[in-house]
Structure formats: structure tokens, C-alpha cells
Design a protein around this motif. Structure first.
Motif, PDB file in Angstrom:
ATOM      1  N   ASN A   1       0.813  -1.250  -0.175  1.00  5.51           N
ATOM      2  CA  ASN A   1       0.289  -0.423   0.054  1.00  5.51           C
ATOM      3  C   ASN A   1       0.727   0.878   0.089  1.00  5.51           C
ATOM      4  OD1 ASN A   1      -2.363   1.831   0.545  1.00  5.51           O
ATOM      5  ND2 ASN A   1      -1.805   1.706   1.970  1.00  5.51           N
ATOM      6  N   ASP A   2       0.849   1.977  -0.547  1.00  6.81           N
ATOM      7  CA  ASP A   2       1.264   3.517  -1.008  1.00  6.81           C
ATOM      8  C   ASP A   2       0.479   4.678  -0.612  1.00  6.81           C
ATOM      9  OD1 ASP A   2       3.251   5.903  -2.028  1.00  6.81           O
ATOM     10  OD2 ASP A   2       4.325   4.244  -2.480  1.00  6.81           O
ATOM     11  N   PRO A   3       0.519   5.551   0.169  1.00  2.00           N
ATOM     12  CA  PRO A   3      -0.854   6.711  -0.743  1.00  2.00           C
ATOM     13  C   PRO A   3      -0.025   7.522  -1.486  1.00  2.00           C
ATOM     14  CG  PRO A   3       1.012   7.436   1.673  1.00  2.00           C
ATOM     15  CD  PRO A   3       1.318   5.867   1.066  1.00  2.00           C
ATOM     16  N   ASP A   4       0.714   7.970  -2.280  1.00  2.08           N
ATOM     17  CA  ASP A   4       1.174   8.341  -3.068  1.00  2.08           C
ATOM     18  C   ASP A   4       1.596   7.556  -3.788  1.00  2.08           C
ATOM     19  OD1 ASP A   4       2.149   9.988  -5.183  1.00  2.08           O
ATOM     20  OD2 ASP A   4       3.831  10.412  -4.305  1.00  2.08           O
ATOM     21  N   PRO A   5       0.633   6.282  -4.956  1.00  3.63           N
ATOM     22  CA  PRO A   5       1.133   5.007  -5.554  1.00  3.63           C
ATOM     23  C   PRO A   5       1.497   5.619  -7.660  1.00  3.63           C
ATOM     24  CG  PRO A   5      -1.585   5.535  -5.370  1.00  3.63           C
ATOM     25  CD  PRO A   5      -0.745   6.919  -4.811  1.00  3.63           C
ATOM     26  N   PRO A   6       2.669   4.928  -7.508  1.00  3.63           N
ATOM     27  CA  PRO A   6       3.723   5.103  -7.995  1.00  3.63           C
ATOM     28  C   PRO A   6       3.292   4.508  -9.691  1.00  3.63           C
ATOM     29  CG  PRO A   6       4.260   3.278  -7.123  1.00  3.63           C
ATOM     30  CD  PRO A   6       3.171   3.808  -6.111  1.00  3.63           C
ATOM     31  N   LEU A   7       4.846   5.138 -10.397  1.00  2.00           N
ATOM     32  CA  LEU A   7       4.190   4.415 -11.570  1.00  2.00           C
ATOM     33  C   LEU A   7       5.612   3.834 -11.838  1.00  2.00           C
ATOM     34  CD1 LEU A   7       3.088   7.797 -14.169  1.00  2.00           C
ATOM     35  CD2 LEU A   7       1.334   5.042 -13.499  1.00  2.00           C
ATOM     36  N   PHE A   8       5.176   2.566 -12.849  1.00  3.90           N
ATOM     37  CA  PHE A   8       5.928   1.761 -13.998  1.00  3.90           C
ATOM     38  C   PHE A   8       6.815   2.113 -15.152  1.00  3.90           C
ATOM     39  CE2 PHE A   8       4.697   0.057  -9.830  1.00  3.90           C
ATOM     40  CZ  PHE A   8       5.339   0.390  -9.049  1.00  3.90           C
ATOM     41  N   ALA A   9       7.950   1.858 -15.939  1.00  6.80           N
ATOM     42  CA  ALA A   9       7.308   1.898 -17.350  1.00  6.80           C
ATOM     43  C   ALA A   9       7.329   0.251 -17.934  1.00  6.80           C
ATOM     44  CB  ALA A   9       9.230   2.996 -17.527  1.00  6.80           C
ATOM     45  N   ASP A  10       7.946  -0.197 -16.765  1.00  5.52           N
ATOM     46  CA  ASP A  10       7.144  -1.492 -17.701  1.00  5.52           C
ATOM     47  C   ASP A  10       6.873  -2.659 -16.227  1.00  5.52           C
ATOM     48  OD1 ASP A  10       9.587  -2.606 -16.622  1.00  5.52           O
ATOM     49  OD2 ASP A  10      10.307  -1.685 -18.462  1.00  5.52           O
ATOM     50  N   LEU A  11       6.190  -4.057 -16.203  1.00  4.39           N
ATOM     51  CA  LEU A  11       5.902  -4.724 -15.114  1.00  4.39           C
ATOM     52  C   LEU A  11       7.294  -5.153 -14.659  1.00  4.39           C
ATOM     53  CD1 LEU A  11       3.347  -6.791 -17.209  1.00  4.39           C
ATOM     54  CD2 LEU A  11       2.635  -5.216 -14.984  1.00  4.39           C
ATOM     55  N   ASP A  12       8.435  -5.484 -15.578  1.00  7.88           N
ATOM     56  CA  ASP A  12       9.799  -5.484 -14.520  1.00  7.88           C
ATOM     57  C   ASP A  12       9.723  -4.584 -13.544  1.00  7.88           C
ATOM     58  OD1 ASP A  12      10.212  -7.691 -16.404  1.00  7.88           O
ATOM     59  OD2 ASP A  12      11.661  -7.174 -17.171  1.00  7.88           O
ATOM     60  N   GLU A  13      10.147  -3.248 -14.243  1.00  5.55           N
ATOM     61  CA  GLU A  13      10.109  -1.647 -12.459  1.00  5.55           C
ATOM     62  C   GLU A  13       9.099  -2.341 -11.862  1.00  5.55           C
ATOM     63  OE1 GLU A  13       9.509   2.166 -12.726  1.00  5.55           O
ATOM     64  OE2 GLU A  13      10.820   1.605 -14.410  1.00  5.55           O
ATOM     65  N   ALA A  14       7.323  -2.954 -12.178  1.00  7.23           N
ATOM     66  CA  ALA A  14       6.233  -2.779 -11.047  1.00  7.23           C
ATOM     67  C   ALA A  14       7.085  -4.093 -10.349  1.00  7.23           C
ATOM     68  CB  ALA A  14       5.329  -3.008 -11.694  1.00  7.23           C
ATOM     69  N   GLU A  15       7.430  -4.993 -10.432  1.00  7.08           N
ATOM     70  CA  GLU A  15       7.313  -6.217  -9.964  1.00  7.08           C
ATOM     71  C   GLU A  15       8.866  -6.216  -8.606  1.00  7.08           C
ATOM     72  OE1 GLU A  15       7.409 -10.441 -11.523  1.00  7.08           O
ATOM     73  OE2 GLU A  15       7.539  -9.250 -13.875  1.00  7.08           O
ATOM     74  N   ALA A  16       9.864  -5.542  -9.202  1.00  4.20           N
ATOM     75  CA  ALA A  16      11.569  -4.970  -8.684  1.00  4.20           C
ATOM     76  C   ALA A  16      10.541  -3.986  -7.968  1.00  4.20           C
ATOM     77  CB  ALA A  16      12.280  -4.249  -9.718  1.00  4.20           C
ATOM     78  N   TRP A  17      10.121  -3.313  -8.078  1.00  4.91           N
ATOM     79  CA  TRP A  17       9.291  -2.478  -6.521  1.00  4.91           C
ATOM     80  C   TRP A  17       8.501  -2.972  -5.426  1.00  4.91           C
ATOM     81  CZ3 TRP A  17       4.898  -0.161  -5.021  1.00  4.91           C
ATOM     82  CH2 TRP A  17       4.282   0.469  -4.090  1.00  4.91           C
ATOM     83  N   ILE A  18       7.600  -3.635  -5.995  1.00  8.22           N
ATOM     84  CA  ILE A  18       6.827  -4.563  -5.003  1.00  8.22           C
ATOM     85  C   ILE A  18       8.052  -5.268  -4.520  1.00  8.22           C
ATOM     86  CG2 ILE A  18       5.025  -6.430  -4.916  1.00  8.22           C
ATOM     87  CD1 ILE A  18       3.227  -4.820  -7.784  1.00  8.22           C
ATOM     88  N   MET A  19       8.210  -6.165  -4.852  1.00 11.47           N
ATOM     89  CA  MET A  19       9.701  -7.331  -4.369  1.00 11.47           C
ATOM     90  C   MET A  19      10.302  -6.491  -3.484  1.00 11.47           C
ATOM     91  SD  MET A  19      10.532 -10.218  -7.417  1.00 11.47           S
ATOM     92  CE  MET A  19      11.397 -10.579  -6.198  1.00 11.47           C
ATOM     93  N   SER A  20      10.470  -5.366  -4.009  1.00 11.83           N
ATOM     94  CA  SER A  20      11.227  -4.294  -2.504  1.00 11.83           C
ATOM     95  C   SER A  20      10.841  -3.737  -1.350  1.00 11.83           C
ATOM     96  CB  SER A  20      11.519  -3.168  -3.016  1.00 11.83           C
ATOM     97  OG  SER A  20      10.737  -1.988  -3.480  1.00 11.83           O
ATOM     98  N   ARG A  21       9.099  -4.155  -1.583  1.00 10.36           N
ATOM     99  CA  ARG A  21       8.322  -3.937  -0.364  1.00 10.36           C
ATOM    100  C   ARG A  21       7.777  -4.800   0.448  1.00 10.36           C
ATOM    101  NH1 ARG A  21       6.081   1.582  -1.184  1.00 10.36           N
ATOM    102  NH2 ARG A  21       4.762   1.175   0.665  1.00 10.36           N
ATOM    103  N   LEU A  22       7.757  -5.642   0.183  1.00 10.62           N
ATOM    104  CA  LEU A  22       7.549  -6.973   0.461  1.00 10.62           C
ATOM    105  C   LEU A  22       9.024  -7.355   1.078  1.00 10.62           C
ATOM    106  CD1 LEU A  22       5.104  -8.660  -2.117  1.00 10.62           C
ATOM    107  CD2 LEU A  22       4.517  -7.869   0.305  1.00 10.62           C
ATOM    108  N   ALA A  23       9.803  -7.042   0.744  1.00  6.82           N
ATOM    109  CA  ALA A  23      10.976  -7.570   1.739  1.00  6.82           C
ATOM    110  C   ALA A  23      11.243  -7.434   3.370  1.00  6.82           C
ATOM    111  CB  ALA A  23      12.824  -6.836   0.159  1.00  6.82           C
TER     112      ALA A  23
END
Length: 78
Positions: A56-78
Motif C-alpha cells: 500500500n502506498d499513499p502516493d501510488p507510483p508509475l512504472f515504465a514496465d512490469l519488470d520495474e513494477a515487480e522489482a518495486w513490489i518485491m522491495s516493499r515485501l522484503a
């Protein structure tokens, strides 16, 4: 950690219907929506429509592609 993406169409009420449900260990952690040409220079980018728990993020980000989105999500879950 193993993310699984499932393509879906979401009734957003706009042309932004192409989406991905993102699961981690069987739990839904995010919904990503691909931006339509309605968004000008951001067309094709992925938007965090909804994040759950640590994603969850109060300021939802934009991602250039799904790989970037997955990397960001994984960093939040780590």
C-alpha cells in the motif's frame, strides 16, 4: 519470494482496463493498471491501482514496465 501476475480486465470506467493482479505466496498484494493513450506521454506505463499490506502506498507510483513494477513490489515485501 515469488510473484505471480495474472492478467485481467478491470472495469475502471475509463479506457484503462488492461490490468494485472499480483500475488505473492497465494496472497493478492497489488493491482496494476496499464495507462491508455488518454494519459498522453504516460501511455503504456503501469499504475499501482491498489496495494495491500506493505505494498500500500499513499502516493501510488508509475512504472515504465512490469519488470520495474515487480522489482518495486518485491522491495516493499522484503
Amino acid at each position: 519470494m515469488n510473484l505471480r501476475l495474472q492478467p485481467v480486465q478491470i472495469a475502471t470506467g475509463s479506457p484503462d482496463g488492461e490490468s494485472q493482479l499480483v500475488f505473492n505466496e497465494g496472497f493478492l498484494v497489488a493491482v496494476l493498471v496499464r495507462l491508455s493513450d488518454l494519459h498522453g506521454d504516460k501511455v503504456g506505463m503501469w499504475f499501482l491501482e491498489a496495494g495491500f499490506g506493505r505494498v500500500n502506498d499513499p502516493d501510488p507510483p508509475l512504472f515504465a514496465d512490469l519488470d520495474e513494477a515487480e522489482a518495486w513490489i518485491m522491495s516493499r515485501l522484503a
